[in-house]
Each structure stands twice: as C-alpha cells, then as structure tokens.
Scaffold this active site. Structure first.
Site, PDB file in Angstrom:
ATOM      1  N   ALA A   1      34.029  47.708  41.972  1.00  0.00           N
ATOM      2  CA  ALA A   1      33.082  48.517  41.212  1.00  0.00           C
ATOM      3  C   ALA A   1      31.671  47.950  41.358  1.00  0.00           C
ATOM      4  O   ALA A   1      30.694  48.693  41.496  1.00  0.00           O
ATOM      5  CB  ALA A   1      33.490  48.558  39.743  1.00  0.00           C
TER       6      ALA A   1
ATOM      7  N   LEU B   1      39.618  50.558  41.780  1.00  0.00           N
ATOM      8  CA  LEU B   1      38.212  50.242  41.497  1.00  0.00           C
ATOM      9  C   LEU B   1      38.113  49.133  40.459  1.00  0.00           C
ATOM     10  O   LEU B   1      37.712  49.366  39.331  1.00  0.00           O
ATOM     11  CB  LEU B   1      37.489  51.496  40.991  1.00  0.00           C
ATOM     12  CG  LEU B   1      36.781  52.319  42.065  1.00  0.00           C
ATOM     13  CD1 LEU B   1      36.103  53.521  41.432  1.00  0.00           C
ATOM     14  CD2 LEU B   1      35.753  51.475  42.806  1.00  0.00           C
ATOM     15  N   HIS B   2      38.518  47.944  40.822  1.00  0.00           N
ATOM     16  CA  HIS B   2      38.472  46.818  39.885  1.00  0.00           C
ATOM     17  C   HIS B   2      37.052  46.241  39.857  1.00  0.00           C
ATOM     18  O   HIS B   2      36.151  46.760  40.513  1.00  0.00           O
ATOM     19  CB  HIS B   2      39.482  45.752  40.291  1.00  0.00           C
ATOM     20  CG  HIS B   2      39.235  45.218  41.659  1.00  0.00           C
ATOM     21  ND1 HIS B   2      38.503  44.085  41.878  1.00  0.00           N
ATOM     22  CD2 HIS B   2      39.598  45.696  42.864  1.00  0.00           C
ATOM     23  CE1 HIS B   2      38.433  43.876  43.185  1.00  0.00           C
ATOM     24  NE2 HIS B   2      39.093  44.837  43.798  1.00  0.00           N
ATOM     25  N   ALA B   3      36.904  45.188  39.123  1.00  0.00           N
ATOM     26  CA  ALA B   3      35.553  44.696  38.836  1.00  0.00           C
ATOM     27  C   ALA B   3      34.724  44.448  40.096  1.00  0.00           C
ATOM     28  O   ALA B   3      33.582  44.884  40.193  1.00  0.00           O
ATOM     29  CB  ALA B   3      35.632  43.424  38.000  1.00  0.00           C
TER      30      ALA B   3
END
Lengths: 95, 622
Positions: A19, A14-16
């Site tokens: 997300a 769940l990286h930037a």
C-alpha cells in the site's frame, strides 16, 4: 477520465508495504486517482494510505483504477503495472 | 455510580490473585498501548493554538519516523524499512490529518482526544476485516497514534486518572508502573501477565490489590463501572451487590484491627520461642519503599531491584550520576545492616519495550556469535535468553556504569552486590574482574572506595543449585531467589495463567533444592539469604526456617506478619516438620503436613486470606 481493471495477485494482497508503494506512486501524479473494489464498489483515494489499507484487498481481488486529470493515462498505467508486477516483492514467482 | 448499582446485575470474574487485599472504585481503562487520554474542552480562543500544537506534533512524529527509518534501512536493508513508510504516509495522509483538525475545531476539543477519536474509528473498521494479515495491520495505526500521543502528551507526562480508580488493562504499560500510587489507585485488573510480572510485584510492594488473567478485561468491563477487586481470592466483581461490599468492608475492618495488633508487637525482637534469632529484611523495588522498610521494622535491605532506574531513565540509560544518587540514598537509609544491590535483572525485549535498546546501540557489545546487524534481536523466549548477568556481561559499559555507581555509593553505608541468574562460575569471576577494575579506577580518580565490597551470587537456576559448592568458593554470600528458581525447576511460567496453578513453592523438588543449597552454605560458612515471594508467605516461610534458613528478605508489608509467626514458632519442631517434608513426594502432602503442624503448634497465622491467597494453591488431584 481513465479506468482500468486489474487483479491483485501478490500473496499478501495490499498489505502495508504494498500500500505504501502504491500511495507513493499515486502521489507522483497530478490527477485524482481512485481505487474501487469490483465486488462491492468500495472506493478509496489512492493517495491516502489509510484508504488503500482499508480496501483490505487480499490476493485475488479485482480493482478498478480510476484517474482523472492531465496525466490520467500515465497514472493508471503506472499503478496497474505496479499491481501486476506484484509490487516487485515476489521475484516474479507465483505462489 | 450509586444510581446504576441497583439496576445493574452483578458479574463475578475469576482470575489469578497477584496482589492480596481488597479495593473498590470506578473502572478506568488503560488503552492497549498504554496512553491514557482525556477529553478537554477548549475555549474558542484556544482552538487555533491547539490545531498548531497538533501540526507541530505531526511534524515531530514524522521526523522521528524518518530518523528511525534511516537507521532501520541501514541496519536491515530497504525492504524492511518499508513497514515504516506506511506509518510515515499515515502522518502525511491529508484525509486523516484533515479529519483530526476538523474535530479539534468543530468540537473544540484537545488534540489528544481528536487523535483518539479518529484512530479508534479507523481501528474499529480494521477489526472487521476478514483477512487476518490485513486486520493485523491495525497495529500500524496504533503505533502511529501512540507516537503522536506520546509527542503530544510529552514523553514523561504523568498519567492522570481520578482518585480511587481501579485500573483495567490487557497489560500494564511499563511507563505506567512508575506512576502507581496506592493513595490514588484502589486496585488493578490485568488481562495477561501473572504473579511475577512487573505489575504484580509492584502492586504487592505498594499494597494495591490486583487480579490478573481476566482475559479480554477491557471488553468485559465498561469504563466507569463500579468494580470490587479481591486480590486475595482472585475475584473481580463488576457492579458488586450492596451486601458484597458490606461483607468486604467488615473483613477490611477485622484485618485493620489485626494489623494494628501486629504493629503493636513490632518492637519485639525477631526471635523464635526457643530463642533463635532470625533476620528479616526488606526487598525494595523503588526508593519510596525505603520508608516502608523502616516503618515495618526491616533489618536492612536484603534486595534492591535496580530495574526501576532503567524504567525511569527510558528511553535513555540511567547515568552513573543518577544511579549513584539512588544507591547513596539506599545506603544511608539501610542503616548498619546495609543493603544488597542486585545488578540489573533485565532482558533486551524489556529494554526494547521501553525504547532503551536504541540507547544501547552506541554501547560497546561483547560479540556473542551475533552478526553485525542491529545488536537487538527480539527474543522468542527471554526467560532463557540474554538477560540478567548475561546482559550485563554482554554490555560491559552498562555493567561498569552500574558498578561504578554502587562503589561510589558504598562510601555512605554498608553495601553489597549480588549477581542475578548465575549459571556458570566464570560469570562470577568475570564480574569480579570488572568490579576490581572499577575499584582501582575510582581510587585513581580520588574517590573513597571501601577496602572490601562483598560480591554475592543469586541461586536461582538449577545449574546454580548443583554448582553451589563452587559458587560458594567464588562468592562472598549467597542469595536464594525463589521466584525464578521455582520457575526453572518446575518449568512453569507463573505469568501464564494456564499453568500458574502448577507453580508450587512446596513442591518436593523445590524443597530438596533449598535443602541442598542450605547445607552447602553452612559447610562453606557463608550467609544464605532467601529473597523472593516464598519468604513472605507464612506456610512457605515456616518450611524455610525448618530447612535452616536464618535470613529472610521480603516485601516490606509482609514483614510484620512473618516476624509475628517467627516469634510464635518453636524452631526444633519446625525442623522436624521440614525433615518430613523433604521425604514427601507431592506438594499437596507438604502443604497438608505444614497446615497440620500449624494446628499442633497452636500457631496463630494472622491472615488466613494470606494463607490461601498469596499464591495459587496446588490443585488436589482426584
């Protein structure tokens, strides 16, 4: 209330960007939506980008998607589909 | 402060002395993104207005991000623009915004401080994350916080810190460089960056003691701790013991006594003991140094670095008007000896760091094989990239604006232009072509334009050394930029403290290059000026004189010391010394040779500390 367990399978977790997509989807629904890590119970608001980022859900993490409200079913469905589709970023290829 | 001095054990940190001298005072941390934020308590009736101010700032920051995102999407495609979405969502995150507003209200504090408290807390949580990639995302939050604070503080707000502070930071943000004031800053402790970083050059120019290469400086030194910075030896004392301070105070007194003596001798001519006149000029970083140049007896300005104008104008580009006013001031202050103005020595990474690359977007670009994307691309190796003259020729409008400003200012004094980082003769011809066109244009517009504006070339690459005969034909004068030349000859980045000790101005390869250039200049009958740190260092300056150099340009504060050295030395003997140095095979041999020579000639070098401190001495191999 609706609850479903889903595994994060995209390589970066769940990286930037992922997300951001998730928060974007969550904000389309009326219901309150929470994400909880199955391993340690850490629970955050799915409509808060920082909350989602702070989950630090890397690849392989199991999450519970919990929604309650008028459109809780659609909300859980949409969010799980997004996570299962690897946020549409790996062209379906597994790595 | 005195209370805890007795109880705190002294810690000594070793780094790289990048600006000589000693200063002490309380430590003030510079945040990584270079925003200094202070706590201000509010009166009850101010709270509502403060919350409103915060909400306005959030709205402005959102708009900025939205505009940036559109440009990014347009330039790079949607996938990349998503990275900004995360930041935009942070500015819409009810949780964060609510927490900040609540802090403003319950603690009655200014919005900046509340933003800092909340983001620091979040960053601390981030720092704990195991996953490297996700942990790195903390930079998104830093970016957002920085953007918010920039809006809140106002883009051009001066930094505020207590008088006499020692500033401590991983790097010195460019926006802070313009705020450094030796009256207010006792010293600098920098984590990364070395001798030729902007911070170091500026600190030397201002006479602020500085030590770099203290990795993790922010973590090692707590805010407000008493620090003593010895920029000569490269030492930082945290909670220095009483006797350490006393020792330094005595040294300081002795130095002041000698300094006064040097100042008394200032009116004497700059002539060697065997009657040869040497010209000593000043390198100038910013207009406030013009006064220093005059004060220390400079014979004109040997190098005006123009980057400060780009720093000041950021994130815009400096206008012709703004530049013209600055150059006119230089022309008038320089006197009959005049000033040499260097076209901007800059790379696009530095522009990007200031946000100025956005202003470049609207500027015409000479195609250099780049595609139609965003003209700015982050360079992995800017030292070998699109910088200095390459940047100027690639951005004809930026070069034209700068040349127009210089030509217009030339009506008010004796100005010359010098081109940085020349590696090809064509670059000189192209620049001259632009200069001629600009002169014609200005005449047509009715401006007074001098008949002849000398155009010089910086010799600061090995290519220029070996092309010096051809460059001497194309140029009106030569200027040897030792800082870059030594870096390129020795392939050493002096800002990298792991290899900085290999940076040796007395390396035989460097001396032979200087010798080659000097002879070519003599044969062509051109002036050769040496500007750069080498000219300001007594040992190195001596060798330069021995190799035939007659014009030295240096930071104003070094002028009295070097002039005093020149007056003492007998050039014939120094020449012999330099001839011997040319046959040496190791830098350390040259160094010992020169030190012995100093002894034999009974030269008194005024500041031994400078001898040992203003450049890292080469390591003696066992």
């Amino acid at each position: 209330m609706q609850r479903r367990t889903v595994q994060v399978t995209n390589r970066l977790g769940l990286h930037a960007r992922a997300a951001a997509k998730l928060v974007h989807v969550a904000n389309r629904f009326q219901s309150t939506i929470a994400l909880a890590r199955c391993d340690n119970g850490q629970t955050v608001d799915a409509k808060s980008i920082l909350g989602v980022l702070l989950l630090a859900a890397s690849a392989g993490t199991y999450l519970d998607v919990i929604a309650s409200g008028d459109d809780e079913e659609e909300a859980v469905e949409a969010i799980c589909r997004l996570i299962e589709s690897k946020f549409g970023e790996e062209g379906g290829a597994t790595s | 402060m005195t209370a805890n001095r007795a109880t705190r054990p002294e810690i000594v940190l070793r780094g790289l002395g990048v600006s000589p001298g000693v200063g002490w005072g309380p430590a003030v941390h510079l945040p990584r993104r270079g925003r200094l934020v202070f706590r201000r308590s509010l009166a009850p009736h101010e709270v509502d207005a403060e919350v409103a101010r915060f909400q306005t700032a959030v709205a402005v920051a959102r708009e900025q991000l939205q505009a940036l995102r559109q440009r990014m999407e347009h330039a790079l495609g949607r996938e990349h623009a998503y990275i900004l979405d995360a930041q935009r969502l942070m500015l819409e995150d009810a949780g964060i915004l609510g927490e900040i507003e609540m802090l403003i209200r319950t603690n009655a504090i200014n919005a900046e401080w509340a933003v800092k408290l909340v983001t620091d807390r979040i960053l601390a949580i981030y720092a704990e994350i195991k996953d490297d990639y996700l942990r790195e995302r903390g930079s998104d939050i830093e970016d957002v916080a920085h953007r918010l604070l920039t809006v809140l503080v106002g883009e051009r707000d001066a930094y505020a810190f207590p008088e006499g502070a020692v500033l401590v930071g991983e790097t010195l943000p460019p926006s802070l460089l313009g705020e450094l004031d030796p009256q207010r800053v006792a010293g600098l402790v920098i984590g990364t960056g070395g001798w030729t970083s902007h911070a170091a050059i500026l600190a030397r120019g201002l006479g602020i003691p500085a030590v770099s290469g203290i990795h993790g400086a922010l973590a090692l030194i707590e805010n407000q701790a008493l620090l003593l910075v010895d920029g000569t030896q490269g030492l930082v004392f945290v909670h220095p013991a009483q006797e350490v301070i006393r020792r330094y105070e005595e040294q300081q007194k002795e130095r002041e006594r000698r300094w006064l003596l040097l100042r008394e001798r200032a009116p004497l001519p700059t002539t060697t003991s065997d009657g040869v006149s040497i010209i000593v000029r000043a390198n100038i970083e910013r207009l406030s140094e013009l006064e220093d140049a005059r004060h220390f007896g400079a014979c004109g300005i040997g190098l005006l670095r123009t980057e400060f104008l780009f720093l000041q104008a950021a994130p815009e580009l400096p206008s012709e008007e703004m530049q013209w006013r600055a150059y006119r001031q230089v022309a008038e202050a320089a006197g009959p000896e005049g000033a040499v103005i260097r076209t901007v020595d800059w790379d696009e990474n530095q522009m990007a760091a200031l946000g100025s690359h956005r202003a470049l977007r609207d500027e015409p670009l000479v195609r250099t094989g780049m595609d139609d994307r965003e003209p700015w691309i982050h360079e992995r190796n800017p030292a070998l990239g699109l910088r200095a003259i390459r940047f100027s020729l690639n951005r004809p409008q930026v070069l034209r604006t700068q040349l127009r400003a210089i030509v217009r200012a030339a009506a008010f004094g004796n100005l010359r232009i010098v081109l940085p980082l020349i590696t090809r003769v064509e670059e000189v011809h192209e620049a001259r072509h632009v200069l001629d066109a600009v002169c014609r244009e200005l005449r047509a517009e009715g401006f007074e334009v001098p008949d002849r504006l000398p155009l010089g070339v910086m010799i600061e690459t090995p290519a220029a050394v070996w092309l010096v005969e051809e460059l001497a034909t194309a140029a009106d004068f030569l200027s040897l930029g030792t800082n870059d030349l030594i870096q390129y000859i020795l392939a050493v980045d002096r800002d990298n403290d792991r290899v900085a000790h290999l940076y040796d101005p007395l390396h035989p390869a460097v001396l032979r290059a200087v010798h080659h250039v000097m002879r070519a200049a003599e044969r062509a009958g051109l002036d050769l000026e040496v500007c750069g740190e080498m000219a300001a260092h007594p040992l190195h300056a001596l060798v330069l004189l021995g190799l035939g150099v007659r014009i030295l340009s240096m930071r104003p504060r070094a002028i009295p010391l070097i002039r005093d050295l020149i007056r003492q030395c007998e050039l014939a003997r120094v020449r012999d010394l330099a001839q011997k140095a040319l046959t040496a095979s190791r830098g350390i041999e040259v160094r010992q040779l020169v030190l012995r020579g100093l002894e034999e000639m009974h030269l008194e070098v005024f500041d031994e500390a400078l001898l040992n401190g203003s450049a890292p001495p080469p390591r003696d191999p066992q």
